[in-house]
Design a protein around this motif. Structure first.
Motif, mmCIF file in Angstrom:
data_model
loop_
_atom_site.group_PDB
_atom_site.id
_atom_site.type_symbol
_atom_site.label_atom_id
_atom_site.label_comp_id
_atom_site.label_asym_id
_atom_site.label_seq_id
_atom_site.Cartn_x
_atom_site.Cartn_y
_atom_site.Cartn_z
ATOM 1 N N MET A 1 -46.220 -7.126 -15.295
ATOM 2 C CA MET A 1 -45.382 -7.913 -14.625
ATOM 3 C C MET A 1 -43.869 -7.548 -14.523
ATOM 4 N N GLN A 2 -43.273 -7.907 -13.766
ATOM 5 C CA GLN A 2 -41.981 -7.499 -13.358
ATOM 6 C C GLN A 2 -40.960 -8.747 -14.381
ATOM 7 N N ASP A 3 -39.843 -8.194 -14.448
ATOM 8 C CA ASP A 3 -38.897 -8.971 -15.386
ATOM 9 C C ASP A 3 -38.074 -9.791 -14.186
ATOM 10 N N VAL A 4 -37.431 -10.913 -14.581
ATOM 11 C CA VAL A 4 -36.729 -11.929 -13.723
ATOM 12 C C VAL A 4 -35.391 -12.191 -14.216
ATOM 13 N N GLY A 5 -34.272 -11.815 -13.517
ATOM 14 C CA GLY A 5 -32.960 -12.162 -13.971
ATOM 15 C C GLY A 5 -32.697 -13.543 -13.739
ATOM 16 N N ILE A 6 -31.507 -13.880 -14.492
ATOM 17 C CA ILE A 6 -31.118 -15.546 -14.580
ATOM 18 C C ILE A 6 -30.966 -15.967 -13.198
ATOM 19 N N GLY A 7 -30.531 -15.219 -12.342
ATOM 20 C CA GLY A 7 -30.197 -15.836 -10.896
ATOM 21 C C GLY A 7 -31.223 -16.065 -10.249
ATOM 22 N N GLU A 8 -32.327 -15.123 -10.167
ATOM 23 C CA GLU A 8 -33.807 -14.917 -9.530
ATOM 24 C C GLU A 8 -34.542 -16.271 -10.307
ATOM 25 N N LEU A 9 -34.406 -16.299 -11.509
ATOM 26 C CA LEU A 9 -35.193 -17.472 -12.370
ATOM 27 C C LEU A 9 -34.683 -18.698 -11.738
ATOM 28 N N ARG A 39 -28.927 -11.764 -18.346
ATOM 29 C CA ARG A 39 -30.087 -12.189 -18.979
ATOM 30 C C ARG A 39 -31.378 -11.738 -18.157
ATOM 31 N N VAL A 40 -32.494 -11.440 -18.740
ATOM 32 C CA VAL A 40 -33.392 -11.080 -18.013
ATOM 33 C C VAL A 40 -34.597 -11.609 -18.982
ATOM 34 N N TRP A 41 -35.409 -12.360 -18.280
ATOM 35 C CA TRP A 41 -36.871 -12.850 -18.893
ATOM 36 C C TRP A 41 -38.089 -12.314 -18.211
ATOM 37 N N PRO A 42 -39.290 -12.207 -19.095
ATOM 38 C CA PRO A 42 -40.522 -11.839 -18.464
ATOM 39 C C PRO A 42 -40.893 -12.808 -17.406
ATOM 40 N N ALA A 43 -41.487 -12.251 -16.306
ATOM 41 C CA ALA A 43 -41.822 -13.047 -15.055
ATOM 42 C C ALA A 43 -42.855 -14.295 -15.703
ATOM 43 N N ALA A 44 -43.549 -14.379 -16.698
ATOM 44 C CA ALA A 44 -44.289 -15.437 -17.168
ATOM 45 C C ALA A 44 -43.208 -16.744 -17.660
ATOM 46 N N THR A 45 -41.977 -16.260 -17.743
ATOM 47 C CA THR A 45 -41.062 -17.457 -17.921
ATOM 48 C C THR A 45 -41.016 -18.640 -16.937
ATOM 49 N N LEU A 46 -41.348 -18.202 -15.648
ATOM 50 C CA LEU A 46 -41.460 -19.217 -14.592
ATOM 51 C C LEU A 46 -42.266 -20.304 -14.829
ATOM 52 N N ARG A 47 -43.597 -19.612 -15.418
ATOM 53 C CA ARG A 47 -44.570 -20.736 -16.017
ATOM 54 C C ARG A 47 -44.041 -21.763 -16.991
ATOM 55 N N ARG A 48 -43.445 -21.133 -17.823
ATOM 56 C CA ARG A 48 -42.846 -21.825 -18.868
ATOM 57 C C ARG A 48 -41.827 -22.914 -18.427
ATOM 58 N N VAL A 49 -41.024 -22.690 -17.435
ATOM 59 C CA VAL A 49 -39.909 -23.503 -16.961
ATOM 60 C C VAL A 49 -40.839 -24.474 -16.070
ATOM 61 N N ALA A 50 -41.610 -24.164 -15.402
ATOM 62 C CA ALA A 50 -42.577 -25.271 -14.720
ATOM 63 C C ALA A 50 -43.107 -26.183 -15.519
ATOM 64 N N LEU A 51 -43.810 -25.825 -16.961
ATOM 65 C CA LEU A 51 -44.280 -26.657 -17.805
ATOM 66 C C LEU A 51 -43.104 -27.704 -18.408
ATOM 67 N N ILE A 52 -42.107 -27.000 -18.520
ATOM 68 C CA ILE A 52 -40.691 -27.844 -18.954
ATOM 69 C C ILE A 52 -40.376 -28.890 -17.919
ATOM 70 N N ARG A 53 -40.324 -28.510 -16.861
ATOM 71 C CA ARG A 53 -40.046 -29.466 -15.723
ATOM 72 C C ARG A 53 -41.193 -30.595 -15.655
ATOM 73 N N MET A 54 -42.422 -30.224 -15.555
ATOM 74 C CA MET A 54 -43.471 -31.182 -15.471
ATOM 75 C C MET A 54 -43.156 -32.044 -16.755
ATOM 76 N N SER A 55 -43.094 -31.581 -17.875
ATOM 77 C CA SER A 55 -43.118 -32.372 -19.255
ATOM 78 C C SER A 55 -41.969 -33.378 -19.062
ATOM 79 N N GLN A 56 -40.830 -32.790 -18.685
ATOM 80 C CA GLN A 56 -39.558 -33.849 -18.030
ATOM 81 C C GLN A 56 -39.868 -34.930 -17.223
ATOM 82 N N ARG A 57 -40.440 -34.686 -16.105
ATOM 83 C CA ARG A 57 -41.048 -35.648 -15.419
ATOM 84 C C ARG A 57 -42.129 -36.602 -15.823
#
Length: 133
Positions: A1-9, A39-57
């Protein structure tokens, strides 16, 4: 998988870069790799952010979310999630009831049609029984 920069994330998650840096500082996101000074994260970080946002909601605090994300994917994590979720359900049920009461109040005001807030009997009744608190 491709990495994701902070702007794209940020763009893909709808969060500001400052929020992503904050999540990283709290340990909600793994430490980002640096590539060309950004800053660059693995693309899987998108899923982690989705989990964080869902948990916050769902009403979980960032500390509770961090506790869940800090543990590995073991049976202990599943038990921990179950315990937190069971404690959170009554609170969510209360929020749903309150939201339904507010929805019913707005509908009743629309049906009344008086639009005279100073003398509205519905508003007086709601204030007396604490429905609008």
């Amino acid at each position: 998988m491709q990495d994701v920069g902070i702007g794209e994330l940020a763009r893909q998650t709808g969060l500001r870069p400052s929020a992503l840096r904050y999540y990283e500082s709290l340990g909600l996101l793994p430490a980002a790799r640096r590539e060309g000074g950004r800053r660059v994260w693995p693309a899987a970080t998108l899923r982690r952010v989705a989990l964080i946002r869902m948990s916050q909601r769902a009403g979980f605090t960032l500390a509770e979310i961090r506790g869940l994300l800090d543990t590995s994917t073991t049976r202990g994590t599943t038990r921990q999630w179950r315990t937190l979720a069971e404690r959170k359900l009554p609170e969510l049920d209360r929020v749903v009831r309150q939201t339904q009461q507010l929805r019913d109040a707005v509908a009743a005001c629309l049906a009344c049609g008086c639009m005279n807030f100073a003398d509205c009997e519905l508003l007086s009744a709601g204030a007396a029984d604490g429905a609008w608190a």
